[in-house]
Design a protein around this motif. Sequence first.
Motif, PDB file in Angstrom:
ATOM      1  N   ILE A 217       1.234  -1.005   0.227  1.00 52.50           N
ATOM      2  CA  ILE A 217       0.227  -0.207  -0.372  1.00 52.50           C
ATOM      3  C   ILE A 217       0.940   1.385   0.260  1.00 52.50           C
ATOM      4  O   ILE A 217       0.720   2.058  -1.016  1.00 52.50           O
ATOM      5  N   TRP A 219       3.749   1.301  -1.270  1.00 44.86           N
ATOM      6  CA  TRP A 219       4.148   1.771  -2.064  1.00 44.86           C
ATOM      7  C   TRP A 219       3.955   2.316  -3.158  1.00 44.86           C
ATOM      8  O   TRP A 219       4.166   2.996  -4.423  1.00 44.86           O
ATOM      9  N   LEU A 220       2.780   1.988  -3.624  1.00 40.42           N
ATOM     10  CA  LEU A 220       0.996   2.610  -4.535  1.00 40.42           C
ATOM     11  C   LEU A 220       1.408   3.505  -4.215  1.00 40.42           C
ATOM     12  O   LEU A 220       1.159   4.792  -4.944  1.00 40.42           O
ATOM     13  N   ILE A 221       1.183   4.237  -3.313  1.00 43.19           N
ATOM     14  CA  ILE A 221       0.941   5.441  -2.944  1.00 43.19           C
ATOM     15  C   ILE A 221       1.657   6.468  -2.967  1.00 43.19           C
ATOM     16  O   ILE A 221       1.795   7.059  -3.920  1.00 43.19           O
ATOM     17  N   ALA A 223       4.124   5.205  -5.746  1.00 44.67           N
ATOM     18  CA  ALA A 223       4.260   5.765  -6.886  1.00 44.67           C
ATOM     19  C   ALA A 223       3.515   6.291  -7.381  1.00 44.67           C
ATOM     20  O   ALA A 223       3.913   6.853  -8.933  1.00 44.67           O
ATOM     21  N   ALA A 224       2.156   6.601  -6.979  1.00 50.42           N
ATOM     22  CA  ALA A 224       1.459   7.159  -7.408  1.00 50.42           C
ATOM     23  C   ALA A 224       1.226   9.074  -7.129  1.00 50.42           C
ATOM     24  O   ALA A 224       1.825   9.512  -8.194  1.00 50.42           O
TER      25      ALA A 224
END
Lengths: 267, 393
Positions: A217, A219-221, A223-224
Amino acid sequence: MNITVLNSVPLLYLAGFAFGALLSVTGGILLERARSVMLFAGFSLHTAGILIRWIESYALAIGHAPLANLYESLVFFSWAIVFFFLVLNSLRKIEGLSTLILLFAAGLMAWASLAPAIDPRIQPLIPALKSNWLISHVTTCFLGYASFVIAAIFGAWLLLPGSHRNPGRDTLEERIYQCCVIGFIFFTIGIMTGSVWAHYAWGRYWGWDPKETWALITWLIYAAALHTRFLPDRGGKRFAVLTLIGLASIMFTFLGVNYLPGLHSYL
Amino acid sequence: MAGQTTRASLPVHWVNRAVSVVGSLRFFLLLVLLLCPLLVLSTILPQGLHDFGVTEHGSRPVIRILSRAGLLDPIHSPWFLVPAALLCINLVICIGKRVRRFTAHPHMTPGADDSRDRVRLSALRSLPRFLTHLGVLILVSGVAIGGMAAFETTLELPHGETVPVAPLVPYRGLVDEGLLVRCDSFSVSHYESGLPREYRSDLTFFLNQEILHQGSVFVNHPISINGIRFIQAHYRLDHHAVITLAHDGQTRSFSAAPGQRLDVGPETTATVVRIVENVLSLGPAVQIEFRSPREQGSVWVFSRIEEILESYPELFEELPHLNPAMFEGSLFSLSGVEPHYTTGLIVAYDPGIPVVGAGAIVMLAGLFLTYLFPVRRARTSGAQIPVKGGDRP
């Protein structure tokens, strides 16, 4: 010995924060120097405390890097924040951030030293933690966290009214981006080394354990957040907001998951 | 003719439009926005309740609703799989755009050389992000391969026993039917506090009755045989009782675990019920359930029964179920209780791991290059804009 040394660190950091707070009200070169002295003295003692703890663990015949329990991880997290700030400050001159960094580092150290539920004694490693991957996994993750903490502080600064004047919106955005990229690289390496370790220790590189899921989660935040830089407005305030959401996610990845059942619990 | 052209180009137009939307940066951000709350849910809601039958008929309505919505296993539900698949398509389109940009040849017109160089330079600058995205795609491919072909199971192997490996493997032909594994020995060392310091199993693998491989497996140090990994996971300590039984003129010895039935005779059974290391400081003892056509009951057999009798000479009169000869024609004796380890191994196979590893390396290389070659910005009319050819980083 190591606990005595490490217990004195938050006092120095707090003193540095006090000088910094006074400096923001009154100004003056003396206060600025006093803050710097406290920061360097605290960091030196902090580093010494970690090294002494490492050496003492060998004297107890249970030698291991001091990265194995909640106390040690809080101490290292705090150290990584100050270390990352000092490196960044030597490259980009971000002295203005040091007061907040001192407060953050002092808070983490004070929690490690004072919380009754946290055992500061050196404990033996369980067999699953006896791996060379422990050092690479934990250090890279915490260096990533530290970088993200500084990005979030810059993000909060960007959201404050008047940030467009000093030091300037573009400068702040650039600093956030740099911290996010460096943090993202370290954090990605941290996840990768953790996956390799899990492959050897548990037979699978990914198991949807709460810690692993929260790491994804986070990492995705980020990345976004990094991708928002390519929007027509270059992310704008969304970029800063995402770094703050990312910080909340880091804190849950580090501490919150301990209250969920899983293989990574410190408690 | 013109009408035909319009009709033919209509699907192409819609395909291009769909590709543009699905491959856009905003679509990526939307997918991340969908995935994050779902992942959060997967860590908060209890998972794996299906395995315990909790979601069956009669369970609480909330659990039934969550189960039907796929939220008790969100990672394997369409809620997760569809956005994840769309994210992969988004990546593929993004990679495709970059490849097209790099291989594009501007028309040979005056100044085309400059134009071509600019396009090439722009494409070269986007190489780090191309590598990062390619790495993620390779990594996801490895995960997909693992999802289709990997397996993981546990093997409880008692010390000294040999078992075939093939029944553990769900795919035929992956291992030879004649592959066996034996636990030669198991050892565990402890810290002074009693916490386990390290435990290891010495294993021997046989192929068609010949030794294929011998080695130790301990935590963090697995053994790989034909791509199948044997990982030290846990262990169990049982106690075995060494029992001697004199029955109908015959004397036999057994090393028995709780629940084990002793071979006594055609119509007589003796089953070990409990083994205790030390009963009331009187030493080790074993409880045996005895059944014969004439009588049935249970007896406690102590290893130090003679010493006990010296202290309590009337023990058998007062407590007849402590008399090892309480059943007619049978006399039990207990030589001792010995520890018996069972090693717990994870047996795992995942052909996707090399692909995942390759993807991770490519992604990391891309990330490093991203840091080393940050986005260049061109200043136009006082405003800074990123130098890029499309709407995707």
